[in-house]
Design a protein around this motif. Structure first.
Motif, PDB file in Angstrom:
ATOM      1  N   PRO A   1       0.821  -1.216   0.000  1.00 58.35           N
ATOM      2  CA  PRO A   1       0.000   0.000   0.000  1.00 58.35           C
ATOM      3  C   PRO A   1       0.851   1.261   0.000  1.00 58.35           C
ATOM      4  O   PRO A   1       1.891   1.331   0.662  1.00 58.35           O
ATOM      5  CB  PRO A   1      -0.794  -0.118   1.304  1.00 58.35           C
ATOM      6  CG  PRO A   1      -0.747  -1.563   1.678  1.00 58.35           C
ATOM      7  CD  PRO A   1       0.567  -2.072   1.175  1.00 58.35           C
ATOM      8  N   SER A   2       0.420   2.237  -0.744  1.00 56.60           N
ATOM      9  CA  SER A   2       1.106   3.530  -0.777  1.00 56.60           C
ATOM     10  C   SER A   2       0.746   4.336   0.469  1.00 56.60           C
ATOM     11  O   SER A   2      -0.377   4.273   0.959  1.00 56.60           O
ATOM     12  CB  SER A   2       0.700   4.309  -2.031  1.00 56.60           C
ATOM     13  OG  SER A   2       1.181   5.640  -1.965  1.00 56.60           O
ATOM     14  N   LYS A   3       1.722   5.098   0.972  1.00 58.79           N
ATOM     15  CA  LYS A   3       1.503   5.940   2.151  1.00 58.79           C
ATOM     16  C   LYS A   3       1.810   7.407   1.845  1.00 58.79           C
ATOM     17  O   LYS A   3       2.257   8.157   2.700  1.00 58.79           O
ATOM     18  CB  LYS A   3       2.386   5.441   3.303  1.00 58.79           C
ATOM     19  CG  LYS A   3       1.998   4.093   3.848  1.00 58.79           C
ATOM     20  CD  LYS A   3       0.750   4.143   4.711  1.00 58.79           C
ATOM     21  CE  LYS A   3       1.011   4.889   5.991  1.00 58.79           C
ATOM     22  NZ  LYS A   3      -0.187   4.921   6.871  1.00 58.79           N
TER      23      LYS A   3
ATOM     24  N   ARG B   1      -5.544  -3.123   1.645  1.00 56.78           N
ATOM     25  CA  ARG B   1      -4.675  -2.168   2.335  1.00 56.78           C
ATOM     26  C   ARG B   1      -4.470  -2.548   3.810  1.00 56.78           C
ATOM     27  O   ARG B   1      -3.434  -2.234   4.396  1.00 56.78           O
ATOM     28  CB  ARG B   1      -5.271  -0.751   2.286  1.00 56.78           C
ATOM     29  CG  ARG B   1      -5.235  -0.098   0.924  1.00 56.78           C
ATOM     30  CD  ARG B   1      -5.703   1.364   1.014  1.00 56.78           C
ATOM     31  NE  ARG B   1      -4.800   2.176   1.811  1.00 56.78           N
ATOM     32  CZ  ARG B   1      -3.663   2.715   1.358  1.00 56.78           C
ATOM     33  NH1 ARG B   1      -3.303   2.505   0.106  1.00 56.78           N
ATOM     34  NH2 ARG B   1      -2.913   3.447   2.149  1.00 56.78           N
ATOM     35  N   ASN B   2      -5.451  -3.182   4.389  1.00 58.14           N
ATOM     36  CA  ASN B   2      -5.473  -3.375   5.830  1.00 58.14           C
ATOM     37  C   ASN B   2      -4.663  -4.584   6.285  1.00 58.14           C
ATOM     38  O   ASN B   2      -4.244  -5.412   5.480  1.00 58.14           O
ATOM     39  CB  ASN B   2      -6.922  -3.520   6.313  1.00 58.14           C
ATOM     40  CG  ASN B   2      -7.758  -2.289   6.024  1.00 58.14           C
ATOM     41  OD1 ASN B   2      -7.233  -1.178   5.941  1.00 58.14           O
ATOM     42  ND2 ASN B   2      -9.057  -2.483   5.874  1.00 58.14           N
TER      43      ASN B   2
ATOM     44  N   ASP C   1      -4.829   1.690  -3.787  1.00 55.89           N
ATOM     45  CA  ASP C   1      -4.633   2.979  -3.143  1.00 55.89           C
ATOM     46  C   ASP C   1      -5.751   3.971  -3.446  1.00 55.89           C
ATOM     47  O   ASP C   1      -5.679   5.132  -3.032  1.00 55.89           O
ATOM     48  CB  ASP C   1      -3.292   3.583  -3.573  1.00 55.89           C
ATOM     49  CG  ASP C   1      -2.118   2.696  -3.188  1.00 55.89           C
ATOM     50  OD1 ASP C   1      -2.162   2.123  -2.083  1.00 55.89           O
ATOM     51  OD2 ASP C   1      -1.177   2.555  -3.994  1.00 55.89           O
ATOM     52  N   MET C   2      -6.770   3.514  -4.153  1.00 56.18           N
ATOM     53  CA  MET C   2      -7.923   4.352  -4.448  1.00 56.18           C
ATOM     54  C   MET C   2      -9.174   3.689  -3.904  1.00 56.18           C
ATOM     55  O   MET C   2      -9.296   2.459  -3.921  1.00 56.18           O
ATOM     56  CB  MET C   2      -8.059   4.584  -5.954  1.00 56.18           C
ATOM     57  CG  MET C   2      -6.907   5.348  -6.580  1.00 56.18           C
ATOM     58  SD  MET C   2      -7.157   5.600  -8.371  1.00 56.18           S
ATOM     59  CE  MET C   2      -8.649   6.611  -8.355  1.00 56.18           C
ATOM     60  N   VAL C   3     -10.094   4.510  -3.401  1.00 57.69           N
ATOM     61  CA  VAL C   3     -11.355   3.997  -2.884  1.00 57.69           C
ATOM     62  C   VAL C   3     -12.501   4.703  -3.590  1.00 57.69           C
ATOM     63  O   VAL C   3     -12.344   5.808  -4.128  1.00 57.69           O
ATOM     64  CB  VAL C   3     -11.472   4.190  -1.362  1.00 57.69           C
ATOM     65  CG1 VAL C   3     -10.408   3.390  -0.629  1.00 57.69           C
ATOM     66  CG2 VAL C   3     -11.387   5.666  -0.997  1.00 57.69           C
ATOM     67  N   GLU C   4     -13.636   4.055  -3.595  1.00 58.55           N
ATOM     68  CA  GLU C   4     -14.828   4.612  -4.244  1.00 58.55           C
ATOM     69  C   GLU C   4     -15.985   4.550  -3.250  1.00 58.55           C
ATOM     70  O   GLU C   4     -16.687   3.543  -3.152  1.00 58.55           O
ATOM     71  CB  GLU C   4     -15.164   3.819  -5.503  1.00 58.55           C
ATOM     72  CG  GLU C   4     -16.265   4.460  -6.332  1.00 58.55           C
ATOM     73  CD  GLU C   4     -16.448   3.751  -7.657  1.00 58.55           C
ATOM     74  OE1 GLU C   4     -16.992   4.383  -8.584  1.00 58.55           O
ATOM     75  OE2 GLU C   4     -16.054   2.573  -7.775  1.00 58.55           O
TER      76      GLU C   4
END
Length: 404
Positions: free
Chosen positions: A53-55, A88-89, A372-375
């Motif tokens: 995951p990107s931070k 991501r989690n 890294d993107m959510v909708e």
């Protein structure tokens, strides 16, 4: 209720056991034997490239989930895992000593056999059970141990969320990640109020030195109210920041360790330990938001406790602004409605999100893209407005001071 009288030696022994357990957790001594981490990222003939995951600034946060249960709750834990899963989690699952070795092994095998869990390698199962009573300090020890293990697995997560097998989300992970994206990473969602309800009564949690789940022993011993710190209580359901959990584990100014010793012989320490540490620490007392984002049905008499949610609670639950609800019974029709109308979760699979949007085939996410993107949906947008308002109100006054 049976009343027992204990000698100071026995009480001191339970304190020593709790401190020893937490010290081992922090040092990582238990890491190799108590949990299985880093599941193979190879399934059959298909080899996956692990995605990190990107931070970067503006990226969604990362949640660390501690999901626990007991005998007969393997399927409930698996269903809950699929409902809160996002690549991501980080996830840590535990069946306590009330469950059989067979059930624990089946949980581990079920996780390893799920293609998406193997691909991202972010689901871990505690391999050795330990005894827990949710009313005693063994539950607090288990929670702190879980946080220590999750920190050993990864230092990238932002918030620590504890769930039992009777909890369930009422928003998607895309919704929750969206709502928390712009929040300061030091906020702690925790209910706290200044009370002295049960902390003066001494109890002994035998699960700290027992291999099987054992009932906490009550006593008629009473100790005086402390004057070195103020005690705060609230709900055991919390969303706590990583900096605060690191503070509880390492205790560089000794407050968390001193309070841990005090709460070793307190009934229901999960309802007071984290609240008391937060509100007595100058560093963290202004990071509290007095809302834990849970909907809990409590319209039964207090001595009976909450009963299972039903369809009669559905509209109120959905409109509550909460992210999670409890308690649910496995197979309850209200769970099915949450899956169908809120989470859009296919039968026996994870909740779809931006990371696998449009990739569903025969009821399963057959491939995935960026994580890294959510909708967010309407529930996520509503939740973001709600938590942003709570964060803004928190800046006006200390939540701990407002409850004194």
């Amino acid at each position: 209720m049976r009343i027992f009288k204990f000698s100071p030696l026995l009480v001191g022994f339970s304190v020593a056991i709790l401190i020893f357990v937490i010290s081992l957790a922090v040092s990582g001594t238990f890491s190799n034997s108590l949990f299985r981490s880093g599941f193979s990222v190879t399934t059959g003939d298909v080899e996956f490239v692990k995605i990190i995951p990107s931070k970067r600034p503006g990226d969604p946060p990362i949640f660390a989930y501690w999901i626990s249960g007991t005998r007969g709750e393997k399927e409930k834990i698996l269903r809950l895992l699929k409902a809160v899963y996002h690549p991501r989690n980080q996830y840590l699952l535990h069946l306590d000593a009330g469950a059989s070795t067979w059930e624990r092994n089946q949980l581990s095998l079920s996780v390893q056999s799920k293609r998406v869990f193997s691909a991202f390698g972010n689901v871990n199962v505690v391999g050795r059970a330990y005894a827990v009573d949710q009313t005693g300090s063994s539950a607090l020890a288990a929670t702190l141990h879980a946080a220590a293990v999750l920190l050993k697995i990864s230092l990238d997560w932002d918030w620590f969320i504890t769930l039992s097998a009777s909890d369930y989300p009422i928003v998607t992970q895309d919704d929750l990640l969206h709502a928390f994206t712009s929040l300061p990473k030091d906020l702690n969602f925790i209910q706290q109020r200044k009370e002295y309800r049960m902390t003066n009564l001494i109890v002994v949690d035998r699960n700290l030195y027992s291999s099987k789940n054992t009932r906490v022993l009550d006593s008629n011993e009473i100790r005086s109210t402390p004057d070195a710190f103020k005690i705060f209580e609230g709900s055991p359901w919390t969303i706590l920041s990583r900096p605060f959990m690191e503070y509880c584990l390492h205790g560089w100014d000794n407050l968390p360790r001193k309070l841990l010793m005090y709460f070793t012989n307190v009934a229901h320490p999960l309802e007071a330990y984290f609240q008391t540490v937060l509100c007595n620490s100058p560093q963290f007392q202004n990071t509290t938001i007095s809302n834990y984002l849970w909907y809990i049905e409590l319209d039964t008499p207090p001595q009976v406790g909450p009963h299972a949610l039903s369809m009669a609670h559905y509209d109120v639950m959905v409109g509550s602004g909460a992210a999670f609800a409890r308690p649910f019974k496995e197979g309850d029709i209200v769970l099915q409605k949450v899956d169908e109308h809120i989470l859009r979760r296919p039968s026996d699979d994870v909740v779809p999100g931006k990371w696998c949007s449009g990739c569903w085939k025969e009821g399963a996410c057959s491939k995935w893209g960026g994580i890294d993107m959510v909708e967010p949906g309407p529930y996520g947008k509503k939740l973001k407005r709600f938590v942003s308002k709570l964060a803004a109100e928190r800046l006006q006054s200390s939540q701990c001071n407002s409850n004194r």
